[in-house]
Design a protein around this motif. Sequence first.
Motif, PDB file in Angstrom:
ATOM      1  N   VAL A 136       6.433   0.217  11.176  1.00  0.00           N
ATOM      2  CA  VAL A 136       5.979  -0.809  10.187  1.00  0.00           C
ATOM      3  C   VAL A 136       5.574  -1.879  11.883  1.00  0.00           C
ATOM      4  O   VAL A 136       6.543  -1.722  12.468  1.00  0.00           O
ATOM      5  N   LEU A 138       5.014  -5.958  13.630  1.00  0.00           N
ATOM      6  CA  LEU A 138       4.913  -6.461  13.043  1.00  0.00           C
ATOM      7  C   LEU A 138       5.046  -8.006  14.550  1.00  0.00           C
ATOM      8  O   LEU A 138       5.609  -9.163  15.002  1.00  0.00           O
ATOM      9  N   LEU A 165      -5.371  -7.334  10.194  1.00  0.00           N
ATOM     10  CA  LEU A 165      -4.903  -6.442   9.756  1.00  0.00           C
ATOM     11  C   LEU A 165      -5.138  -5.003   9.544  1.00  0.00           C
ATOM     12  O   LEU A 165      -4.519  -3.976   9.917  1.00  0.00           O
ATOM     13  N   ARG A 174       1.721   0.171   8.913  1.00  0.00           N
ATOM     14  CA  ARG A 174       2.487  -0.734   7.969  1.00  0.00           C
ATOM     15  C   ARG A 174       2.371  -1.859   9.289  1.00  0.00           C
ATOM     16  O   ARG A 174       2.873  -1.802   9.252  1.00  0.00           O
ATOM     17  N   VAL A 176       2.958  -6.376   9.698  1.00  0.00           N
ATOM     18  CA  VAL A 176       2.949  -7.708   8.977  1.00  0.00           C
ATOM     19  C   VAL A 176       2.562  -8.561  10.183  1.00  0.00           C
ATOM     20  O   VAL A 176       3.103  -8.440  11.347  1.00  0.00           O
ATOM     21  N   SER A 191       0.485  -9.053   5.199  1.00  0.00           N
ATOM     22  CA  SER A 191       0.905  -7.537   5.058  1.00  0.00           C
ATOM     23  C   SER A 191      -0.244  -6.404   5.235  1.00  0.00           C
ATOM     24  O   SER A 191      -0.971  -7.211   4.106  1.00  0.00           O
ATOM     25  N   GLU A 233       6.976  -4.897   1.032  1.00  0.00           N
ATOM     26  CA  GLU A 233       6.949  -6.978   0.663  1.00  0.00           C
ATOM     27  C   GLU A 233       8.295  -7.364  -0.042  1.00  0.00           C
ATOM     28  O   GLU A 233       8.306  -8.572   0.572  1.00  0.00           O
ATOM     29  N   VAL A 236       9.108  -8.780   3.093  1.00  0.00           N
ATOM     30  CA  VAL A 236       9.486 -10.045   3.833  1.00  0.00           C
ATOM     31  C   VAL A 236       9.227 -11.077   3.669  1.00  0.00           C
ATOM     32  O   VAL A 236       9.331 -12.369   3.961  1.00  0.00           O
TER      33      VAL A 236
END
Length: 281
Positions: A136, A138, A165, A174, A176, A191, A233, A236
Amino acid sequence: MKRVASIQDISCLGRCSLTVALPVLSVLGVECAVIPTAVLSTHTIFPDFTCRDLTDELLPIARHWQSQQVHLDALCSGYLASPRQTEAVCQVFDLLRARDTLVVVDPAMADHGRLYKPFAPDFPQYMKKVCARADVLLPNLTEACLLTDTPYREEADEAFIRQLLKKLSALAPRVVLTGVSFDEKRLGAMSYNRETDRYFSYFNEKVPASFHGTGDIFTATVLGGMMQGRSLEQAVALAVDFTLECIRCTRADPEASWYGVEFEKALPWLAKRGAEEMKQG
């Protein structure tokens, strides 16, 4: 209890990095082990701060943990101070990552269209190597543009964000993107999941204020939420709402210091919200 390791600096004064991650994760019922990358007298907005680089300690800590068969449910990195440090963190990931270890990377290096002052123009190329190990990722808008060699735009519409993205998903499955806003009233995050080819967005009130450390709050909340069993999700959405609550608490205090968000006042809100959502399943 889930155990995560947070790899970032300790700013002795100023709410950010490890002094944010530790309490937020604790409130969410997650054990937070630490691998400090540096010790700063204050965070970097203060003038003339002192800094002790701890790059040489990162691998010895990781090797000791490995010798003790320490299992980590997640590894999370934040602000990294130098190209050499990014290389060391990549090695730490490789040493401590098990098959079920989630790796989360916040490439904290830039904002408002420019790199933080200590970094040379080539620093994003080193950060890309860290990001490529993430499950992930970010970034904020500036960091996302730097990581994808995309010209920065202050005003970004949804088509631009979706394209950004997808570019970022070449680094991590993934992604975000934080600080996303398509109008004057709402602010949140968007995301993208490379494996499902699905986008997700969540917004809440946009407050006309900017505070140091909100990105660290957001990342710690996403990580803690996922360790509680939430989907990315759902985590987030929790992070967007909690970050807003922190800002509201700070703005309500006329004595609030300029150098950080008074997130401590919002921790009871996070504990209650986290417990309620987990009961609801």
